[in-house]
Scaffold this motif. Structure first.
Motif, mmCIF file in Angstrom:
data_model
loop_
_atom_site.group_PDB
_atom_site.id
_atom_site.type_symbol
_atom_site.label_atom_id
_atom_site.label_comp_id
_atom_site.label_asym_id
_atom_site.label_seq_id
_atom_site.Cartn_x
_atom_site.Cartn_y
_atom_site.Cartn_z
ATOM 1 N N VAL A 121 45.022 39.887 60.058
ATOM 2 C CA VAL A 121 45.400 40.205 61.439
ATOM 3 C C VAL A 121 45.974 41.618 61.486
ATOM 4 C CG1 VAL A 121 45.837 37.780 61.952
ATOM 5 C CG2 VAL A 121 47.741 39.227 61.193
ATOM 6 N N MET A 122 46.159 42.118 62.699
ATOM 7 C CA MET A 122 46.785 43.416 62.955
ATOM 8 C C MET A 122 46.136 44.517 62.111
ATOM 9 S SD MET A 122 50.771 42.434 63.751
ATOM 10 C CE MET A 122 51.192 41.804 62.145
ATOM 11 N N GLU A 123 46.872 45.095 61.169
ATOM 12 C CA GLU A 123 46.310 46.201 60.389
ATOM 13 C C GLU A 123 45.049 45.789 59.651
ATOM 14 O OE1 GLU A 123 47.712 49.668 60.189
ATOM 15 O OE2 GLU A 123 48.072 48.580 62.052
ATOM 16 N N GLY A 124 45.052 44.592 59.121
ATOM 17 C CA GLY A 124 43.883 44.121 58.381
ATOM 18 C C GLY A 124 42.657 43.970 59.250
ATOM 19 N N ALA A 125 42.851 43.528 60.494
ATOM 20 C CA ALA A 125 41.719 43.358 61.401
ATOM 21 C C ALA A 125 41.145 44.700 61.832
ATOM 22 C CB ALA A 125 42.150 42.554 62.627
ATOM 23 N N HIS A 126 41.993 45.714 61.955
ATOM 24 C CA HIS A 126 41.541 47.016 62.445
ATOM 25 C C HIS A 126 41.223 48.007 61.331
ATOM 26 C CE1 HIS A 126 42.218 46.448 66.792
ATOM 27 N NE2 HIS A 126 43.062 45.528 66.376
ATOM 28 N N ARG A 127 41.597 47.676 60.112
ATOM 29 C CA ARG A 127 41.335 48.566 58.975
ATOM 30 C C ARG A 127 40.762 47.722 57.840
ATOM 31 N NH1 ARG A 127 46.539 52.065 57.651
ATOM 32 N NH2 ARG A 127 44.957 53.281 56.538
ATOM 33 N N PRO A 128 39.484 47.370 57.909
ATOM 34 C CA PRO A 128 38.891 46.487 56.893
ATOM 35 C C PRO A 128 39.109 47.020 55.476
ATOM 36 C CG PRO A 128 37.370 46.845 58.717
ATOM 37 C CD PRO A 128 38.510 47.799 58.935
ATOM 38 N N GLY A 129 39.583 46.153 54.609
ATOM 39 C CA GLY A 129 39.799 46.517 53.220
ATOM 40 C C GLY A 129 41.137 47.189 52.946
ATOM 41 N N HIS A 130 41.873 47.507 54.003
ATOM 42 C CA HIS A 130 43.127 48.253 53.836
ATOM 43 C C HIS A 130 44.090 47.528 52.909
ATOM 44 C CE1 HIS A 130 46.801 50.434 54.764
ATOM 45 N NE2 HIS A 130 47.350 49.327 55.237
ATOM 46 N N PHE A 131 44.340 46.257 53.187
ATOM 47 C CA PHE A 131 45.356 45.563 52.401
ATOM 48 C C PHE A 131 44.875 45.209 50.999
ATOM 49 C CE2 PHE A 131 47.534 44.601 56.539
ATOM 50 C CZ PHE A 131 48.687 45.306 56.229
ATOM 51 N N ASP A 132 43.584 45.087 50.790
ATOM 52 C CA ASP A 132 43.107 44.954 49.406
ATOM 53 C C ASP A 132 43.548 46.175 48.591
ATOM 54 O OD1 ASP A 132 41.869 42.652 50.256
ATOM 55 O OD2 ASP A 132 39.835 43.292 49.742
ATOM 56 N N GLY A 133 43.386 47.352 49.184
ATOM 57 C CA GLY A 133 43.783 48.576 48.491
ATOM 58 C C GLY A 133 45.281 48.662 48.297
ATOM 59 N N VAL A 134 46.036 48.312 49.343
ATOM 60 C CA VAL A 134 47.498 48.364 49.254
ATOM 61 C C VAL A 134 48.005 47.413 48.177
ATOM 62 C CG1 VAL A 134 49.641 47.797 50.460
ATOM 63 C CG2 VAL A 134 47.874 49.109 51.635
ATOM 64 N N TYR A 234 46.256 47.411 68.938
ATOM 65 C CA TYR A 234 46.738 46.047 69.171
ATOM 66 C C TYR A 234 48.207 46.077 69.559
ATOM 67 C CZ TYR A 234 48.690 46.413 64.421
ATOM 68 O OH TYR A 234 49.379 46.832 63.310
ATOM 69 N N VAL A 235 48.608 45.038 70.272
ATOM 70 C CA VAL A 235 50.012 44.653 70.448
ATOM 71 C C VAL A 235 50.039 43.148 70.231
ATOM 72 C CG1 VAL A 235 51.991 44.471 71.994
ATOM 73 C CG2 VAL A 235 50.522 46.497 72.101
ATOM 74 N N GLU A 236 50.802 42.690 69.251
ATOM 75 C CA GLU A 236 50.828 41.267 68.904
ATOM 76 C C GLU A 236 52.251 40.829 68.580
ATOM 77 O OE1 GLU A 236 48.029 40.053 65.916
ATOM 78 O OE2 GLU A 236 46.473 41.431 66.624
ATOM 79 N N HIS A 237 52.514 39.551 68.797
ATOM 80 C CA HIS A 237 53.799 38.956 68.462
ATOM 81 C C HIS A 237 53.646 38.073 67.227
ATOM 82 C CE1 HIS A 237 55.569 39.289 72.823
ATOM 83 N NE2 HIS A 237 55.273 40.453 72.277
ATOM 84 N N HIS A 238 54.497 38.284 66.247
ATOM 85 C CA HIS A 238 54.537 37.458 65.046
ATOM 86 C C HIS A 238 55.988 37.326 64.612
ATOM 87 C CE1 HIS A 238 50.150 37.561 64.199
ATOM 88 N NE2 HIS A 238 50.223 38.774 64.699
ATOM 89 N N GLU A 239 56.429 36.077 64.421
ATOM 90 C CA GLU A 239 57.761 35.795 63.885
ATOM 91 C C GLU A 239 58.865 36.567 64.622
ATOM 92 O OE1 GLU A 239 57.637 36.473 59.691
ATOM 93 O OE2 GLU A 239 56.493 34.643 59.301
ATOM 94 N N ASP A 240 58.865 36.472 65.926
ATOM 95 C CA ASP A 240 59.914 37.067 66.753
ATOM 96 C C ASP A 240 59.928 38.591 66.715
ATOM 97 O OD1 ASP A 240 61.586 35.884 68.637
ATOM 98 O OD2 ASP A 240 63.381 36.317 67.476
ATOM 99 N N ARG A 241 58.808 39.186 66.329
ATOM 100 C CA ARG A 241 58.682 40.638 66.340
ATOM 101 C C ARG A 241 57.468 41.017 67.182
ATOM 102 N NH1 ARG A 241 62.979 43.271 63.953
ATOM 103 N NH2 ARG A 241 61.644 45.082 63.680
#
Length: 263
Positions: A121-134, A234-241
């Protein structure tokens, strides 16, 4: 005999491993701050906390190519080695680990870390592969540095959560320490990307944090950002943020704030 000049700079995992096993680190606690350089006051706050809480402080400076899904974004990422080294010295860093990509990826990125839930979700949805690299590079760095504590800013709260959960999943001994977002006087979260904005863009960028904080809900906040001239990912709500990502002058900015509940 004079003590070595600080910080010491090492360029390869092998050189770092020798330093890590040396007498300068023996029996001492180690605090670690991983960065991609272009250091700002937010990074300095992490380094200063690491300095307070540990005997030795290690900073990594590595612009990680595998987390950029856009090659142009990678090419224009600011690199400011001389000022980074000066900031490290002023913050009391003992050692700077600044490897090249070949040293960090001798397998040409054949092996990587993938998370299949929150990274989608969020960064991962808009930047494919980003979190694999991180996650892949952070795992490598945490294993190499073998720190007692590693410090991450809450501006990248999604990344922080994923790194924390990865460290637990792989039984890493390093404690992941969250640190509050550092903001400019006008409220904008400090980021290395801010320096890529024009003076006009930088002034406008402060509206991002304000609207994200004051918006009524996710949809209303998105509409307000678009009306203010931001391209909204995106603007999304997760865990009170409330999390948001926008583009301004083709520069991508992210932030997150507590959701303001009506009384």
């Amino acid at each position: 005999m004079h003590a070595p000049a600080r910080p010491i700079v090492v360029r390869s995992p092998e050189e770092w491993s020798r330093a890590r096993r040396g007498p300068d680190f023996a029996g001492r606690t180690v605090g670690f701050v991983p960065t991609m350089g272009a250091l700002h006051e937010g990074h300095v706050a992490l380094l200063e906390r690491a300095r307070r809480e540990n005997d030795r402080v290690v900073l990594s400076v590595f612009v990680n190519p595998t987390q950029f899904n856009d090659p142009k974004d990678f090419e224009r990422y600011p690199q400011t080695w001389d000022s980074d080294l000066a900031a490290a010295r002023d913050a009391g860093v003992d050692l700077v680990f600044a490897p090249h990509a070949g040293a960090m990826y001798p397998d040409a990125y054949r092996f990587r870390v993938t998370e299949d839930v929150f990274s989608r979700v969020m960064e991962g949805a808009h930047r494919p592969g980003h979190f694999d690299g991180v996650l892949t590079v952070v795992l490598k760095l945490l294993l190499l540095v073998d720190a007692d504590r590693a410090y991450f800013g809450e501006k990248d709260r999604q990344q922080l959560a994923l790194v924390r959960d990865m460290a637990a999943a792989f039984f890493l001994r390093t404690e992941i320490v969250p640190c509050p977002t550092v903001r400019a006087e006008d409220g904008l979260a400090l980021s290395s990307r801010n320096r890529l904005l024009s003076p006009t863009g930088r002034r406008k960028a402060a509206e991002f944090a304000r609207i994200l904080r004051e918006g009524p809900d996710a949809n209303g906040t998105r509409s307000a950002l678009e009306l203010a001239g931001f391209d909204v990912d995106y603007v999304e709500h997760h865990e009170d943020r409330r999390f948001g990502a926008v583009r301004l002058e083709n520069i991508r900015l992210i932030d997150n704030v507590p959701i303001q509940h009506s009384l």
